[in-house]
Design a protein around this motif. Structure first.
Motif, PDB file in Angstrom:
ATOM      1  N   GLY A  61       0.866  -1.342   0.139  1.00  0.00           N
ATOM      2  CA  GLY A  61      -0.052   0.139  -0.132  1.00  0.00           C
ATOM      3  C   GLY A  61       0.825   1.114   0.071  1.00  0.00           C
ATOM      4  N   GLN A  62       2.305   1.234  -0.137  1.00  0.00           N
ATOM      5  CA  GLN A  62       3.028   2.463  -0.328  1.00  0.00           C
ATOM      6  C   GLN A  62       2.875   2.800  -1.796  1.00  0.00           C
ATOM      7  OE1 GLN A  62       6.930   1.042   1.389  1.00  0.00           O
ATOM      8  NE2 GLN A  62       6.090   0.379   3.177  1.00  0.00           N
ATOM      9  N   PHE A  63       1.806   3.558  -2.279  1.00  0.00           N
ATOM     10  CA  PHE A  63       1.738   3.771  -3.353  1.00  0.00           C
ATOM     11  C   PHE A  63       2.505   5.020  -3.989  1.00  0.00           C
ATOM     12  CE2 PHE A  63      -2.813   2.345  -2.219  1.00  0.00           C
ATOM     13  CZ  PHE A  63      -2.577   0.791  -2.495  1.00  0.00           C
ATOM     14  N   GLN A  64       2.739   5.909  -3.002  1.00  0.00           N
ATOM     15  CA  GLN A  64       3.680   7.143  -3.488  1.00  0.00           C
ATOM     16  C   GLN A  64       4.989   6.807  -3.658  1.00  0.00           C
ATOM     17  OE1 GLN A  64       2.632   9.830  -4.438  1.00  0.00           O
ATOM     18  NE2 GLN A  64       0.822  10.590  -3.353  1.00  0.00           N
ATOM     19  N   ASP A  65       5.512   5.865  -2.769  1.00  0.00           N
ATOM     20  CA  ASP A  65       6.764   5.169  -3.051  1.00  0.00           C
ATOM     21  C   ASP A  65       6.993   4.648  -4.466  1.00  0.00           C
ATOM     22  OD1 ASP A  65       7.544   6.713  -0.528  1.00  0.00           O
ATOM     23  OD2 ASP A  65       7.412   4.877   0.451  1.00  0.00           O
ATOM     24  N   ALA A  66       6.014   3.528  -4.717  1.00  0.00           N
ATOM     25  CA  ALA A  66       6.041   2.995  -5.929  1.00  0.00           C
ATOM     26  C   ALA A  66       5.951   3.824  -7.200  1.00  0.00           C
ATOM     27  CB  ALA A  66       4.847   2.105  -5.956  1.00  0.00           C
ATOM     28  N   ILE A  67       5.143   4.896  -7.039  1.00  0.00           N
ATOM     29  CA  ILE A  67       4.975   6.017  -8.153  1.00  0.00           C
ATOM     30  C   ILE A  67       6.508   6.637  -8.542  1.00  0.00           C
ATOM     31  CG2 ILE A  67       4.184   8.151  -8.856  1.00  0.00           C
ATOM     32  CD1 ILE A  67       1.537   7.217  -7.490  1.00  0.00           C
ATOM     33  N   ARG A  68       7.197   7.152  -7.336  1.00  0.00           N
ATOM     34  CA  ARG A  68       8.371   7.470  -7.437  1.00  0.00           C
ATOM     35  C   ARG A  68       9.451   6.597  -7.955  1.00  0.00           C
ATOM     36  NH1 ARG A  68       6.623  10.476  -2.502  1.00  0.00           N
ATOM     37  NH2 ARG A  68       7.381   8.709  -1.434  1.00  0.00           N
ATOM     38  N   HIS A  69       9.341   5.517  -7.513  1.00  0.00           N
ATOM     39  CA  HIS A  69      10.142   4.293  -8.018  1.00  0.00           C
ATOM     40  C   HIS A  69      10.123   4.102  -9.584  1.00  0.00           C
ATOM     41  CE1 HIS A  69      13.358   1.554  -7.047  1.00  0.00           C
ATOM     42  NE2 HIS A  69      12.561   0.120  -7.530  1.00  0.00           N
ATOM     43  N   CYS A  70       8.809   4.189  -9.863  1.00  0.00           N
ATOM     44  CA  CYS A  70       8.647   4.005 -11.407  1.00  0.00           C
ATOM     45  C   CYS A  70       9.183   5.213 -12.356  1.00  0.00           C
ATOM     46  CB  CYS A  70       7.056   3.850 -11.634  1.00  0.00           C
ATOM     47  SG  CYS A  70       6.556   2.521 -11.047  1.00  0.00           S
ATOM     48  N   GLU A  71       9.059   6.474 -11.684  1.00  0.00           N
ATOM     49  CA  GLU A  71       9.442   7.586 -12.312  1.00  0.00           C
ATOM     50  C   GLU A  71      10.804   7.636 -12.666  1.00  0.00           C
ATOM     51  OE1 GLU A  71       7.790  10.682  -9.868  1.00  0.00           O
ATOM     52  OE2 GLU A  71       5.985  10.600 -11.009  1.00  0.00           O
ATOM     53  N   THR A  72      11.702   7.029 -11.636  1.00  0.00           N
ATOM     54  CA  THR A  72      13.188   7.060 -11.669  1.00  0.00           C
ATOM     55  C   THR A  72      13.496   5.960 -12.607  1.00  0.00           C
ATOM     56  OG1 THR A  72      13.262   7.476  -9.291  1.00  0.00           O
ATOM     57  CG2 THR A  72      15.176   6.440 -10.475  1.00  0.00           C
ATOM     58  N   LEU A  73      12.774   4.777 -12.666  1.00  0.00           N
ATOM     59  CA  LEU A  73      13.321   3.718 -13.746  1.00  0.00           C
ATOM     60  C   LEU A  73      12.836   4.247 -15.197  1.00  0.00           C
ATOM     61  CD1 LEU A  73      13.693   0.774 -14.380  1.00  0.00           C
ATOM     62  CD2 LEU A  73      11.359   0.473 -14.716  1.00  0.00           C
ATOM     63  N   ILE A  74      11.657   4.846 -15.179  1.00  0.00           N
ATOM     64  CA  ILE A  74      11.407   5.396 -16.726  1.00  0.00           C
ATOM     65  C   ILE A  74      12.401   6.387 -17.172  1.00  0.00           C
ATOM     66  CG2 ILE A  74       9.580   6.871 -18.017  1.00  0.00           C
ATOM     67  CD1 ILE A  74       7.359   5.868 -16.101  1.00  0.00           C
ATOM     68  N   ALA A  75      12.990   7.228 -16.294  1.00  0.00           N
ATOM     69  CA  ALA A  75      14.049   8.109 -16.820  1.00  0.00           C
ATOM     70  C   ALA A  75      15.353   7.313 -17.190  1.00  0.00           C
ATOM     71  CB  ALA A  75      14.355   9.315 -15.677  1.00  0.00           C
ATOM     72  N   GLN A  76      15.694   6.314 -16.629  1.00  0.00           N
ATOM     73  CA  GLN A  76      16.636   5.581 -16.755  1.00  0.00           C
ATOM     74  C   GLN A  76      16.572   4.815 -18.196  1.00  0.00           C
ATOM     75  OE1 GLN A  76      17.368   3.204 -13.387  1.00  0.00           O
ATOM     76  NE2 GLN A  76      18.414   4.870 -12.081  1.00  0.00           N
ATOM     77  N   ALA A  77      15.427   4.121 -18.206  1.00  0.00           N
ATOM     78  CA  ALA A  77      15.208   3.485 -19.559  1.00  0.00           C
ATOM     79  C   ALA A  77      15.242   4.322 -20.787  1.00  0.00           C
ATOM     80  CB  ALA A  77      13.743   2.831 -19.460  1.00  0.00           C
ATOM     81  N   LEU A  78      14.424   5.527 -20.727  1.00  0.00           N
ATOM     82  CA  LEU A  78      14.543   6.746 -21.778  1.00  0.00           C
ATOM     83  C   LEU A  78      15.858   6.952 -22.109  1.00  0.00           C
ATOM     84  CD1 LEU A  78      11.435   8.784 -20.712  1.00  0.00           C
ATOM     85  CD2 LEU A  78      11.404   7.053 -22.597  1.00  0.00           C
ATOM     86  N   GLU A  79      16.899   7.365 -21.168  1.00  0.00           N
ATOM     87  CA  GLU A  79      18.138   7.616 -21.547  1.00  0.00           C
ATOM     88  C   GLU A  79      18.981   6.399 -22.217  1.00  0.00           C
ATOM     89  OE1 GLU A  79      22.139   9.091 -19.020  1.00  0.00           O
ATOM     90  OE2 GLU A  79      20.237   8.789 -17.842  1.00  0.00           O
ATOM     91  N   GLY A  80      18.676   5.140 -21.731  1.00  0.00           N
ATOM     92  CA  GLY A  80      19.193   3.905 -22.559  1.00  0.00           C
ATOM     93  C   GLY A  80      18.754   3.802 -23.856  1.00  0.00           C
ATOM     94  N   LEU A  81      17.342   4.215 -24.040  1.00  0.00           N
ATOM     95  CA  LEU A  81      16.906   4.017 -25.404  1.00  0.00           C
ATOM     96  C   LEU A  81      17.614   4.924 -26.205  1.00  0.00           C
ATOM     97  CD1 LEU A  81      13.163   3.713 -24.705  1.00  0.00           C
ATOM     98  CD2 LEU A  81      14.588   2.150 -25.717  1.00  0.00           C
ATOM     99  N   SER A  82      17.954   6.274 -25.816  1.00  0.00           N
ATOM    100  CA  SER A  82      18.576   7.132 -26.764  1.00  0.00           C
ATOM    101  C   SER A  82      20.165   6.816 -26.831  1.00  0.00           C
ATOM    102  CB  SER A  82      18.491   8.497 -25.964  1.00  0.00           C
ATOM    103  OG  SER A  82      19.335   9.473 -26.636  1.00  0.00           O
ATOM    104  N   TYR A  83      20.603   6.154 -25.842  1.00  0.00           N
ATOM    105  CA  TYR A  83      21.982   5.786 -25.927  1.00  0.00           C
ATOM    106  C   TYR A  83      22.459   4.743 -27.156  1.00  0.00           C
ATOM    107  CZ  TYR A  83      26.467   3.704 -24.369  1.00  0.00           C
ATOM    108  OH  TYR A  83      27.527   3.054 -24.384  1.00  0.00           O
ATOM    109  N   TYR A  84      21.410   3.612 -27.083  1.00  0.00           N
ATOM    110  CA  TYR A  84      21.629   2.552 -27.957  1.00  0.00           C
ATOM    111  C   TYR A  84      21.174   2.910 -29.269  1.00  0.00           C
ATOM    112  CZ  TYR A  84      23.124  -0.467 -24.234  1.00  0.00           C
ATOM    113  OH  TYR A  84      23.765  -1.144 -23.189  1.00  0.00           O
ATOM    114  N   HIS A  85      20.114   3.982 -29.475  1.00  0.00           N
ATOM    115  CA  HIS A  85      19.714   4.340 -30.851  1.00  0.00           C
ATOM    116  C   HIS A  85      20.819   5.124 -31.489  1.00  0.00           C
ATOM    117  CE1 HIS A  85      17.292   5.796 -34.136  1.00  0.00           C
ATOM    118  NE2 HIS A  85      17.640   7.097 -33.520  1.00  0.00           N
TER     119      HIS A  85
END
Length: 804
Positions: free
Chosen positions: A397-421
């Motif tokens: 039920g720690q939904f706010q923490d889960a949302i912040r964790h997801c936002e961090t992962l999204i930023a890292q994944a988008l950076e990785g997509l640009s790197y490999y492109h």
């Protein structure tokens, strides 16, 4: 290599250079093979109605008119009473196609569309329409088909008006919007008598898309401040109000319909779009209905929401997977739902983007990629840890923490997509640059070999060296090919990487100092190219003469010559002449330099005479020579600090030493170089006030004499035709122009952009393409010229034609 073969090889090389930018800069960022991500909770809405007012500026909608009343009273009431709103930010290029792709598919326009088409999909991509149960679209034939064609199955239905209706010369283009509203009403009325259609319309996860092109067409034709454009806003507002009533009545006011009203781009005051002016990038966003916040502003003018965020928002509202290629982050501030729903939606969003990263990484990384070159932020272990930890947070039920964790992962994944492109961009770009430099060097050497009478008979040593060069370059080619084979590289990689090998083989096979001569000759044309000749004719003539004089020196032999004191005496006289031209006695110690210069000339002549008569080196001459060398470091400090006087003082001091060290024509080099340098300083001062720019006119109004109905290919062809006559004047001095063109092309190669506005991308491409097209055109023209000037067709008695 004969001339025909030279032209054919050159043509092939430049075709490779021409297409290289599309493999290097304009490869598609889209990948396939991801798994759709579903949110396990029920969505707030059963259906979505999307209104896109093409070309609507944010300020035109939100700002009241001169009387203080709203141009869109219905939308204004939505903002005040039952909707959430904001200013959305359209990323450049601000054009209809990329704007709609961002809205509906959730990613920035695939740059490969620049090379592969406008109306058709360059590649298949996922969209909200594709993920929906059914989608019905009404509007322009330029926009709707690209989403229907990319959809899997047969669940996207399009209704378009004839292309001829998109007429910029139309009195009032608001009829395009009226057509859409009328068609929607007729469609909903007809559904009541069609049980099959009625059943589909009452299913969940449906989308209705109304594309309203009237504002864009009126803006182009009459400008955004015109009566036609502003009245069209009122017509759209009335149409939206009527459509909401139609949908609400049809579905019995069940409260399960979500509405989104926005625009794909704005428009400048002069009726254009495509670049990054705020009037083009700032668009309105109003959302209301099921699952959306009420009477709330979701963003400020300092914190815009990008267009590509709307695809995750629309997907979340009706409970369909976020489009697989989307790079948008769900804007939670628009949602009126539980934290649990928001956390699950953000988790699905994060996994959806992570899926793209997982697919693109092994595709981009080759066999021999070094460990340090990999994107280490998201290793497999870190990905697994994210999934485990986020699920735990949601379960606790720690939904706010889960949302912040997801936002961090999204930023890292988008950076990785640009790197490999862009992973192979440096490698391929370096190969093309080596090919460019090698070919340009080879052409320069051909010029010198053909026109400078620098041929020399091959010796046995040259033949042995040539065979050695062959072995080395064959070995290099085999190693490169083997490396690419192990890397499982695409076929085009072999072309780009192997092209420099034969080109550089021809370059290193012979080399002459005379390359500098050609460079100086080209440099001598600067005043005429830059336009300085009109402002400073005498200095321009002096510049040309100094460049031509200096260009002689690389052609002179370095060894195997006899001494000639007369050249040194001439150099002394020339130096005296230059110093008299640039110095006045009022500026400083000119007499000291003149005395030293005359003394050095005397010492040189007396020493040479004494040695010829076998009388040895005079002591006086020896003392003067050493004194001149020692004083050359200090005498310039006695001169004025004024630019010209100080520079000339330094040069005269050094030339005095140089004269006594010279035995022949090399003594002429410093005064000639000094002449060129002083003229250059003068010319640079003139150039400060002279600026030249090259503009390409891509205003659609340029082709209104030919057509007013939108057709990008015909319009583009007519606009390109405007620059074609420039190519017809460049068939003379072919090889020299070829070198200059290749150097320009290499410069433009580094300036190619795969981001920014259509104007920025198109301009960067057009510069490169125009130069390469000019070169290819000159190649073909030179072949034709050679045939037409050197061949003759003879017609015999039996009417046989052959070349003689």
């Amino acid at each position: 290599m004969n001339i025909i073969m030279f032209f054919l090889v050159g043509l092939l090389v430049h075709v490779v250079f021409f297409i290289s930018i599309f493999d290097i800069y304009f490869t598609s960022p889209l990948v396939h093979g991801m798994t759709p991500q579903h949110v396990p909770l029920p969505p707030p809405a059963k259906r979505l109605v999307l209104f896109v007012a093409d070309g609507l500026r944010a300020d035109s909608l939100f700002k009241p008119d001169i009387n203080g009343t709203s141009r869109a009273p219905y939308i204004r009431s939505i903002i005040k009473e039952r909707g959430t709103w904001g200013v959305s930010h359209t990323r450049v290029p601000t054009e209809s196609r990329p704007g709609h792709v961002a809205l509906i598919a959730g990613f920035y326009e695939d740059v490969s569309a620049v090379a592969k088409g406008w109306k058709e999909n360059p590649v298949e991509f996922d969209s909200v329409f594709n993920e929906s149960r059914h989608t019905w679209c009404w509007g322009s034939p330029d926009i709707l088909p690209m989403f229907a064609k990319g959809a899997t199955g047969d669940h996207v239905y399009t209704y378009t008006y004839p292309a001829a209706m998109e007429d910029f010369a139309s009195t009032d283009a608001s009829k395009l919007d009226t057509w859409v509203f009328d068609e929607v009403k007729a469609f909903m009325n007809s559904a009541r008598g069609n049980q099959t259609l009625l059943s589909k319309l009452h299913e969940e996860k449906n989308v209705f898309f109304l594309h309203l092109l009237g504002l864009d067409t009126n803006g182009h034709a009459h400008r955004p401040m015109s009566k036609e454009y502003l009245e069209n806003i009122g017509l759209v507002d009335e149409g939206v109000a009527e459509m909401v009533s139609v949908f609400e009545e049809f579905y019995g006011y069940d409260g399960k319909t979500a509405y989104v009203f926005t625009a794909d781009h704005g428009m400048t005051n002069w009726g254009s779009h495509g670049a990054s002016h705020p009037s083009e990038t700032l668009t309105p966003l109003v959302a209301w209905g099921a699952g959306l916040q009420t009477a709330q502003r979701a963003s400020t003018t300092q914190n815009y929401n990008d267009d590509y965020l709307k695809a995750p928002l629309m997907s979340s509202l009706i409970g369909v997977p976020i489009p697989l290629n989307s790079v948008g982050v769900l804007p939670l501030q628009y949602l009126n739902n539980s934290l649990h729903f928001k956390a699950e939606s953000m988790y699905a969003n994060a996994i959806q983007i992570l899926e793209q990263f997982k697919v693109v990484r092994p595709y981009s990384v080759r066999l021999f990629s070094c460990h340090s070159s990999l994107y280490r932020v998201l290793t497999d272990s870190k990905q697994m840890e994210f999934v485990r930890h986020t699920r735990e947070l949601i379960q606790k039920g720690q939904f706010q923490d889960a949302i912040r964790h997801c936002e961090t992962l999204i930023a890292q994944a988008l950076e990785g997509l640009s790197y490999y492109h862009t992973y192979d961009r440096f490698f391929l770009g370096s190969s093309v640059v080596l090919g460019f430099i090698g070919w340009t060097s080879y052409v320069v050497l051909v010029i010198l070999k053909t026109h400078a009478s620098l041929r020399k008979p091959p010796t046995s040593r040259d033949m042995v060296s040539g065979r050695g060069f062959q072995r080395v370059f064959i070995g290099v080619g085999l190693v490169v090919s083997f490396f690419l084979l192990l890397q499982s590289s695409p076929f085009t990689y072999y072309i780009y990487c192997l092209l420099p090998v034969p080109v550089w083989y021809f370059v290193v096979s012979f080399f002459y100092r005379a390359m500098l001569t050609l460079g100086l000759i080209i440099l001598g044309l600067w005043p005429f190219v830059s336009g300085l000749y009109r402002k400073a004719k005498s200095r321009s003539v002096s510049w040309v003469l100094s460049c031509l004089c200096l260009a002689v020196f690389p052609l002179l032999p370095v060894v195997g010559r006899e001494s000639n004191i007369n050249y040194v005496l001439c150099a002394g006289a020339l130096t005296l002449f230059i110093s008299c031209c640039y110095l006045c006695s009022s500026y400083g110690r000119t007499g000291l330099h003149m005395r030293d210069l005359l003394l050095c000339v005397y010492v040189l002549a007396s020493t040479h005479s004494s040695l010829q008569m076998k009388q040895g080196l005079p002591l006086f001459s020896q003392l003067v020579s050493w004194a001149t060398l020692g004083s050359s470091f200090f005498v310039p400090l006695l001169s004025s600090t004024r630019l010209f006087h100080r520079l000339l003082s330094i040069l005269l001091s050094l030339i005095c030493v140089y004269l006594v060290l010279s035995t022949g024509y090399e003594a002429l080099f410093p005064p000639v170089l000094s002449w060129l340098m002083f003229v250059w300083i003068n010319m640079e001062q003139e150039a400060v006030d002279t600026q030249n720019s090259l503009f390409h006119s891509f205003d659609p109004a340029s082709v209104y004499c030919f057509l007013t109905v939108f057709n990008p290919f015909i319009m583009g062809g007519l606009l390109m035709w405007k620059v074609l006559p420039l190519l017809l004047y460049l068939h003379i001095l072919f090889l020299i122009v070829l070198v200059i063109s290749d150097l320009m092309a290499l410069h433009f190669f580094f300036l190619v952009k795969d981001y920014g506005s259509w104007l920025d991308i198109g301009t960067s491409i057009s510069h490169y393409v125009i130069v390469m097209s000019m070169t290819i055109f000159l190649m073909l023209l030179s072949v034709m010229t050679h045939i037409l000037t050197s061949k003759r067709i003879l017609i015999g008695q039996k009417m046989k034609m052959h070349f003689k």
